[in-house]
Design a protein around this motif. Structure first.
Motif, PDB file in Angstrom:
ATOM      1  N   LEU A   1       0.827  -1.210   0.000  1.00  0.00           N
ATOM      2  CA  LEU A   1       0.000   0.000   0.000  1.00  0.00           C
ATOM      3  C   LEU A   1       0.862   1.261   0.000  1.00  0.00           C
ATOM      4  O   LEU A   1       0.553   2.236  -0.697  1.00  0.00           O
ATOM      5  CB  LEU A   1      -0.930   0.011   1.215  1.00  0.00           C
ATOM      6  N   GLU A   2       1.930   1.242   0.774  1.00  0.00           N
ATOM      7  CA  GLU A   2       2.825   2.407   0.823  1.00  0.00           C
ATOM      8  C   GLU A   2       3.470   2.642  -0.537  1.00  0.00           C
ATOM      9  O   GLU A   2       3.562   3.784  -0.998  1.00  0.00           O
ATOM     10  CB  GLU A   2       3.891   2.191   1.896  1.00  0.00           C
ATOM     11  N   ASN A   3       3.894   1.573  -1.212  1.00  0.00           N
ATOM     12  CA  ASN A   3       4.479   1.709  -2.546  1.00  0.00           C
ATOM     13  C   ASN A   3       3.452   2.237  -3.533  1.00  0.00           C
ATOM     14  O   ASN A   3       3.780   3.045  -4.410  1.00  0.00           O
ATOM     15  CB  ASN A   3       5.041   0.373  -3.024  1.00  0.00           C
ATOM     16  N   LEU A   4       2.204   1.791  -3.414  1.00  0.00           N
ATOM     17  CA  LEU A   4       1.144   2.295  -4.285  1.00  0.00           C
ATOM     18  C   LEU A   4       0.922   3.780  -4.055  1.00  0.00           C
ATOM     19  O   LEU A   4       0.646   4.529  -4.997  1.00  0.00           O
ATOM     20  CB  LEU A   4      -0.160   1.532  -4.041  1.00  0.00           C
ATOM     21  N   ARG A   5       1.020   4.222  -2.796  1.00  0.00           N
ATOM     22  CA  ARG A   5       0.869   5.648  -2.501  1.00  0.00           C
ATOM     23  C   ARG A   5       1.952   6.456  -3.206  1.00  0.00           C
ATOM     24  O   ARG A   5       1.678   7.516  -3.772  1.00  0.00           O
ATOM     25  CB  ARG A   5       0.934   5.902  -0.992  1.00  0.00           C
ATOM     26  N   TYR A   6       3.183   5.974  -3.161  1.00  0.00           N
ATOM     27  CA  TYR A   6       4.272   6.680  -3.833  1.00  0.00           C
ATOM     28  C   TYR A   6       4.033   6.733  -5.338  1.00  0.00           C
ATOM     29  O   TYR A   6       4.179   7.782  -5.964  1.00  0.00           O
ATOM     30  CB  TYR A   6       5.622   6.011  -3.551  1.00  0.00           C
TER      31      TYR A   6
ATOM     32  N   ASP B   1      12.413  10.838  -6.808  1.00  0.00           N
ATOM     33  CA  ASP B   1      13.624  10.419  -6.085  1.00  0.00           C
ATOM     34  C   ASP B   1      13.276   9.674  -4.800  1.00  0.00           C
ATOM     35  O   ASP B   1      13.907   8.662  -4.466  1.00  0.00           O
ATOM     36  CB  ASP B   1      14.501  11.626  -5.768  1.00  0.00           C
ATOM     37  N   LYS B   2      12.273  10.158  -4.079  1.00  0.00           N
ATOM     38  CA  LYS B   2      11.848   9.478  -2.854  1.00  0.00           C
ATOM     39  C   LYS B   2      11.351   8.068  -3.172  1.00  0.00           C
ATOM     40  O   LYS B   2      11.678   7.102  -2.467  1.00  0.00           O
ATOM     41  CB  LYS B   2      10.719  10.255  -2.163  1.00  0.00           C
ATOM     42  N   ALA B   3      10.538   7.944  -4.212  1.00  0.00           N
ATOM     43  CA  ALA B   3       9.972   6.641  -4.577  1.00  0.00           C
ATOM     44  C   ALA B   3      11.078   5.671  -4.996  1.00  0.00           C
ATOM     45  O   ALA B   3      11.049   4.492  -4.633  1.00  0.00           O
ATOM     46  CB  ALA B   3       8.953   6.804  -5.700  1.00  0.00           C
ATOM     47  N   ALA B   4      12.060   6.164  -5.741  1.00  0.00           N
ATOM     48  CA  ALA B   4      13.159   5.305  -6.183  1.00  0.00           C
ATOM     49  C   ALA B   4      14.039   4.900  -5.003  1.00  0.00           C
ATOM     50  O   ALA B   4      14.487   3.754  -4.922  1.00  0.00           O
ATOM     51  CB  ALA B   4      13.988   6.022  -7.242  1.00  0.00           C
ATOM     52  N   ALA B   5      14.269   5.823  -4.082  1.00  0.00           N
ATOM     53  CA  ALA B   5      15.123   5.525  -2.937  1.00  0.00           C
ATOM     54  C   ALA B   5      14.505   4.449  -2.053  1.00  0.00           C
ATOM     55  O   ALA B   5      15.215   3.624  -1.478  1.00  0.00           O
ATOM     56  CB  ALA B   5      15.364   6.794  -2.111  1.00  0.00           C
TER      57      ALA B   5
ATOM     58  N   ALA C   1       9.959   1.884  -4.382  1.00  0.00           N
ATOM     59  CA  ALA C   1       8.613   1.849  -4.949  1.00  0.00           C
ATOM     60  C   ALA C   1       8.687   1.962  -6.466  1.00  0.00           C
ATOM     61  O   ALA C   1       7.808   1.466  -7.175  1.00  0.00           O
ATOM     62  CB  ALA C   1       7.757   2.976  -4.377  1.00  0.00           C
ATOM     63  N   LEU C   2       9.732   2.597  -6.977  1.00  0.00           N
ATOM     64  CA  LEU C   2       9.995   2.694  -8.415  1.00  0.00           C
ATOM     65  C   LEU C   2      11.387   2.147  -8.684  1.00  0.00           C
ATOM     66  O   LEU C   2      12.314   2.407  -7.904  1.00  0.00           O
ATOM     67  CB  LEU C   2       9.987   4.158  -8.870  1.00  0.00           C
ATOM     68  N   HIS C   3      11.536   1.439  -9.765  1.00  0.00           N
ATOM     69  CA  HIS C   3      12.860   0.988 -10.177  1.00  0.00           C
ATOM     70  C   HIS C   3      13.687   2.208 -10.565  1.00  0.00           C
ATOM     71  O   HIS C   3      13.147   3.195 -11.071  1.00  0.00           O
ATOM     72  CB  HIS C   3      12.728   0.034 -11.371  1.00  0.00           C
ATOM     73  N   ARG C   4      14.986   2.157 -10.324  1.00  0.00           N
ATOM     74  CA  ARG C   4      15.810   3.349 -10.567  1.00  0.00           C
ATOM     75  C   ARG C   4      15.813   3.742 -12.042  1.00  0.00           C
ATOM     76  O   ARG C   4      15.890   4.933 -12.360  1.00  0.00           O
ATOM     77  CB  ARG C   4      17.217   3.160 -10.037  1.00  0.00           C
ATOM     78  N   ASN C   5      15.729   2.785 -12.946  1.00  0.00           N
ATOM     79  CA  ASN C   5      15.683   3.125 -14.375  1.00  0.00           C
ATOM     80  C   ASN C   5      14.347   3.762 -14.736  1.00  0.00           C
ATOM     81  O   ASN C   5      14.296   4.681 -15.556  1.00  0.00           O
ATOM     82  CB  ASN C   5      15.912   1.880 -15.226  1.00  0.00           C
ATOM     83  N   ALA C   6      13.271   3.282 -14.135  1.00  0.00           N
ATOM     84  CA  ALA C   6      11.955   3.884 -14.373  1.00  0.00           C
ATOM     85  C   ALA C   6      11.936   5.308 -13.834  1.00  0.00           C
ATOM     86  O   ALA C   6      11.372   6.209 -14.461  1.00  0.00           O
ATOM     87  CB  ALA C   6      10.866   3.049 -13.714  1.00  0.00           C
ATOM     88  N   ALA C   7      12.570   5.519 -12.686  1.00  0.00           N
ATOM     89  CA  ALA C   7      12.637   6.860 -12.100  1.00  0.00           C
ATOM     90  C   ALA C   7      13.422   7.793 -13.026  1.00  0.00           C
ATOM     91  O   ALA C   7      12.997   8.928 -13.273  1.00  0.00           O
ATOM     92  CB  ALA C   7      13.284   6.795 -10.724  1.00  0.00           C
ATOM     93  N   ALA C   8      14.531   7.325 -13.539  1.00  0.00           N
ATOM     94  CA  ALA C   8      15.340   8.137 -14.446  1.00  0.00           C
ATOM     95  C   ALA C   8      14.549   8.467 -15.708  1.00  0.00           C
ATOM     96  O   ALA C   8      14.602   9.597 -16.210  1.00  0.00           O
ATOM     97  CB  ALA C   8      16.629   7.406 -14.800  1.00  0.00           C
ATOM     98  N   ARG C   9      13.818   7.496 -16.212  1.00  0.00           N
ATOM     99  CA  ARG C   9      12.999   7.714 -17.411  1.00  0.00           C
ATOM    100  C   ARG C   9      11.917   8.768 -17.155  1.00  0.00           C
ATOM    101  O   ARG C   9      11.710   9.676 -17.960  1.00  0.00           O
ATOM    102  CB  ARG C   9      12.368   6.393 -17.864  1.00  0.00           C
ATOM    103  N   LYS C  10      11.251   8.670 -16.008  1.00  0.00           N
ATOM    104  CA  LYS C  10      10.193   9.630 -15.674  1.00  0.00           C
ATOM    105  C   LYS C  10      10.764  11.031 -15.503  1.00  0.00           C
ATOM    106  O   LYS C  10      10.156  12.020 -15.922  1.00  0.00           O
ATOM    107  CB  LYS C  10       9.457   9.198 -14.402  1.00  0.00           C
ATOM    108  N   LYS C  11      11.941  11.138 -14.892  1.00  0.00           N
ATOM    109  CA  LYS C  11      12.573  12.442 -14.719  1.00  0.00           C
ATOM    110  C   LYS C  11      12.970  13.022 -16.073  1.00  0.00           C
ATOM    111  O   LYS C  11      12.805  14.231 -16.310  1.00  0.00           O
ATOM    112  CB  LYS C  11      13.785  12.323 -13.802  1.00  0.00           C
ATOM    113  N   ALA C  12      13.468  12.188 -16.970  1.00  0.00           N
ATOM    114  CA  ALA C  12      13.851  12.665 -18.305  1.00  0.00           C
ATOM    115  C   ALA C  12      12.620  13.123 -19.084  1.00  0.00           C
ATOM    116  O   ALA C  12      12.656  14.149 -19.776  1.00  0.00           O
ATOM    117  CB  ALA C  12      14.582  11.555 -19.064  1.00  0.00           C
TER     118      ALA C  12
END
Length: 88
Positions: A19-24, A59-63, A66-77
């Protein structure tokens, strides 16, 4: 259903973490929509604020995983491309 005390606890904790990951993930989606709306309106101050907030939450979700680091990088880009006006 587990009948061992520790396994019952693990099931409960896993559900709470899910649930916490879904919130992020949901919060990241919400801020992405808000950034898109700000870009459509063209308000530069709001765009900068929404972009900063979105990147912080990604960044919080990736840390926390909750998000994979590559997915986080993609979303930021994608967000940066949106802000710079390079995407429709």
């Amino acid at each position: 259903m587990p009948n061992i005390k520790q396994q019952k606890k693990r099931v409960r904790i896993a559900a709470e973490e899910r649930l916490e990951n879904l919130r992020y993930a949901s919060t990241v989606k919400t801020f992405t929509r808000r950034l898109r709306a700000a870009v459509d309106e063209g308000d530069r101050d709001r765009i900068d604020e929404e972009h900063r907030t979105l990147v912080r939450w990604i960044d919080k979700a990736a840390a926390r995983g909750a998000l994979h680091r590559n997915a986080a990088a993609r979303k930021k880009a994608q967000a940066a491309k949106l802000v710079s006006g390079g995407a429709d």
